[in-house]
Design an enzyme around this catalytic site. Structure first.
Site, PDB file in Angstrom:
ATOM      1  N   CYS A  39     134.290 -62.729  25.312  1.00 57.10           N
ATOM      2  CA  CYS A  39     134.775 -62.592  23.962  1.00 57.10           C
ATOM      3  C   CYS A  39     134.922 -63.966  23.337  1.00 57.10           C
ATOM      4  O   CYS A  39     134.399 -64.950  23.818  1.00 57.10           O
ATOM      5  CB  CYS A  39     136.128 -61.881  23.969  1.00 57.10           C
ATOM      6  N   SER A  96     132.768 -55.812  24.644  1.00 54.96           N
ATOM      7  CA  SER A  96     133.316 -54.913  25.679  1.00 54.96           C
ATOM      8  C   SER A  96     132.448 -54.917  26.926  1.00 54.96           C
ATOM      9  O   SER A  96     131.276 -54.527  26.869  1.00 54.96           O
ATOM     10  CB  SER A  96     133.416 -53.486  25.126  1.00 54.96           C
ATOM     11  N   GLY A 150     136.204 -64.460  29.161  1.00 55.80           N
ATOM     12  CA  GLY A 150     135.627 -64.666  30.481  1.00 55.80           C
ATOM     13  C   GLY A 150     135.689 -63.420  31.339  1.00 55.80           C
ATOM     14  O   GLY A 150     135.825 -62.304  30.825  1.00 55.80           O
ATOM     15  N   VAL A 193     111.033 -66.133  28.633  1.00 55.78           N
ATOM     16  CA  VAL A 193     110.329 -66.592  27.436  1.00 55.78           C
ATOM     17  C   VAL A 193     109.402 -67.743  27.794  1.00 55.78           C
ATOM     18  O   VAL A 193     109.600 -68.433  28.804  1.00 55.78           O
ATOM     19  CB  VAL A 193     111.298 -67.042  26.324  1.00 55.78           C
TER      20      VAL A 193
END
Length: 608
Positions: A2, A49, A73, A279
């Site tokens: 978050c 979440s 974390g 990538v």
């Protein structure tokens, strides 16, 4: 995973302020938000979440709401800690790992940090003590910034949230710029924003009665032990497998990044997930997609990949520098943005291979002590005399730089994986050099702590404390969170480091290979060509691009701008650009370092 932000003090419109600060970091947590506000502290939280999907919203409280937390974390051993806390009478209202920290603080106070395993930055406010307690994890995986504005502490996961705080004055820190030119990243505790500081890894901060007190609670130390090779290989493999298992704890699907390197390949081959992400570029020799597809097929995992066009890369640079908060001249950061963006379309969590090089000795530069050993056996005065002679030779030849570097002890020649501008060069290009730090002023205290160890271990220690934090982990956090993706780094675990710290130096780096012990452990899971593959980093074709008219002119416009004139002697920096285009040398990394600063400056200080 978050983001949070907050401040102390009783501002009249504090909830309106915190909403604006939270909006600046909405990319870190698009799923939900929450606020705690009282006359002493205001906390804002944005949630992505991952664990405790239904009841893990923050800020979160203890039973009587005398302790509140915001947390960024993951705590990987939270279930075990939770069981122990329940037995002691603590009552839980959620399934989230966040709540474990609240009750662990009640039970252990500052000693709580000895018991947790994970990546974290969090703030706890104790209403009874009227004390704020902020922590950054052991190795600096998650960021934490703070500043004192008119006697109030402001803090958060990203500096950009501070821009919405009243009376915060954004001002470029010239000392940060000067040292950035050598290191390619912001190396000091004070950031590029004057008066804004990083809380360093393994530290906690206490704030009470207007005073900040910072304490170091964890310090990584290498302590090589005598151990048989096969025992060491087994110990490394066991701890890596345990850590990968722990890092898969989640209520959502977990994927894995995959390049052509042994680190990410080891994770992809052993994490028992379903998806890998890769990538590459639309240039020969700068594309790892075929390798990733081949390995994914061999290990039975689906590979998702994207070829980044040259135009896409250049168009994304301003966005990357904005999300980075401070300028970073590592060209691979933009590639990391794209692979995070790709992964975010399929999963919320991805594992990545950061940390293996610093723990186990993976960088090619770590072989330098072996490469120059035929010179370093000579007395230092003779080495210096040889270097002077070699410097007088007007043309380049193989080994010329080795003689020059061998004239210096490791403490003089090595500041980390990047060493862009010398002190003399940066004083030449800067309009107003501060002269406050030489690069060795920054590295000297670290070298002092490992003066009894060999040169390879000294180099690892420098990178573990500087390069890993300022470059590798900064871009991993900021580029993933820019795409609302949680990146976990199972090699950067305190239990893994306990094992890695005891590995003898010659098992880490020797004449055969870098990261030797890690490669031996990976052989059980990877084809021979992968486990023995030389480290490449993430190849980005900036050297080629800067010779093309389109991009040469783009950079030249920036180098000729009013902003450039404010900070640099523009004739000097344009000379680097012209000499590169004319093939007089490869100055691409020096050019890139200056250009990334100018792009960053434009994002934060030239806003319309």
């Amino acid at each position: 995973m978050c983001g949070f932000t907050g401040f102390t003090g009783n501002l009249s419109n504090r909830e309106e302020i915190i909403e604006k600060m939270m909006d600046r970091i909405i990319h870190r947590g698009p799923d939900s938000s929450g606020i705690h506000s009282d006359e002493n502290v205001t906390l804002g939280f944005r949630r992505l979440s991952i664990i405790g999907l239904e009841n893990g919203s923050q800020p979160m409280y203890n039973e009587d709401k005398s302790v509140v937390i915001v947390f960024n974390g993951e705590i990987y051993n939270y279930e075990k800690i939770k069981e122990e806390l329940i037995q002691k009478g603590h009552i839980f209202k959620s399934e989230a790992d966040t709540e474990v920290l609240v009750h662990l603080y009640e039970e252990k106070g500052m000693d709580m940090l000895k018991h947790i395993r994970g990546m974290f930055a969090f703030v706890i406010y104790d209403m009874n003590k009227k004390e704020l307690f902020a922590v950054r994890d052991f190795f600096g995986i998650k960021p934490f910034y703070y500043s004192n504005v008119n006697g109030n502490l402001i803090f958060g996961s990203e500096i950009k949230s501070f821009l919405e705080y009243p009376h915060f004055k954004k001002e470029v820190n010239p000392v940060a710029l000067e040292n950035y030119l050598s290191f390619q990243y912001s190396v000091l505790e004070e950031t590029f924003f004057k008066g804004v500081y990083k809380l360093m890894p393994g530290h906690y901060l206490k704030y009470k009665d207007g005073k900040v007190d910072i304490t170091r609670y964890f310090e990584p130390e290498f302590n090589p032990q005598q151990i048989k090779l096969q025992e060491a290989i087994k110990a490394v493999d066991n701890t890596l497998q345990d850590s990968i298992k722990m890092h898969k704890v989640s209520d959502v699907e977990v994927g894995s990044f995959l390049s052509s390197g042994v680190d990410s390949s080891y994770v992809a081959a052993t994490f028992k997930g379903d998806k890998t992400f890769t990538v590459g570029f639309d240039y020969d020799n700068y594309n790892e997609i075929d390798y990733a597809k081949d390995l994914s097929e061999k290990i039975g995992i689906e590979n998702f990949n994207k070829t980044i066009t040259t135009q896409e890369y250049w168009d994304t640079i301003p966005k990357v520098q904005y999300h980075m908060d401070e300028p970073l001249a590592d060209p691979s950061a933009i590639a990391l943005y794209f692979v995070s963006n790709l992964a975010s379309k399929h999963v919320k969590v991805a594992l990545s291979g950061e940390g293996a090089d610093e723990f186990f000795g993976g960088y090619n530069i770590y072989k330098e002590p072996f490469d120059i050993s035929f010179i370093t056996v000579l007395p230092k005065p003779i080495r210096k005399a040889l270097a002077k002679i070699v410097k007088l030779i007007p043309f380049s030849f193989k080994g010329k730089n080795l003689f020059i570097r061998a004239s210096k002890d490791v403490e003089e020649r090595f500041i980390g994986n990047a060493n862009m501008f010398s002190k003399e060069e940066r004083e030449s290009i800067l309009k107003s050099p501060t002269g406050k730090y030489d690069t060795t002023d920054i590295t000297k205290p670290l070298y002092e702590k490992v003066k009894h160890l060999d040169d390879v271990t000294k180099m690892q220690y420098i990178d573990l404390n500087l390069w890993l934090v300022g470059d590798i982990l900064l871009k991993a956090d900021k580029m993933s969170m820019a795409n609302s993706l949680e990146v976990r780094v199972p090699f950067l675990d305190k239990e893994v480091f306990k094992v890695a710290s005891k590995i003898p130096s010659d098992y880490r780096v020797n004449k055969q290979a870098t990261k030797y012990i890690f490669r031996m452990a990976s052989k059980e899971y990877l084809p021979e060509m992968v486990s023995t593959k030389k480290k490449l980093g993430f190849p980005v074709p900036i050297r080629v691009w800067l010779k093309e008219d389109k991009f040469y002119n783009k950079v030249k416009d920036a180098f000729s701008s009013n902003v450039a004139k404010k900070y640099f002697n523009t004739d000097k920096i344009i000379a680097y650009l012209d000499n590169h285009k004319q093939g007089k040398g490869d100055f691409s990394r020096k050019i890139w370092t200056i250009y990334m600063f100018l792009v960053w400056h434009n994002e934060f200080f030239e806003e319309a």
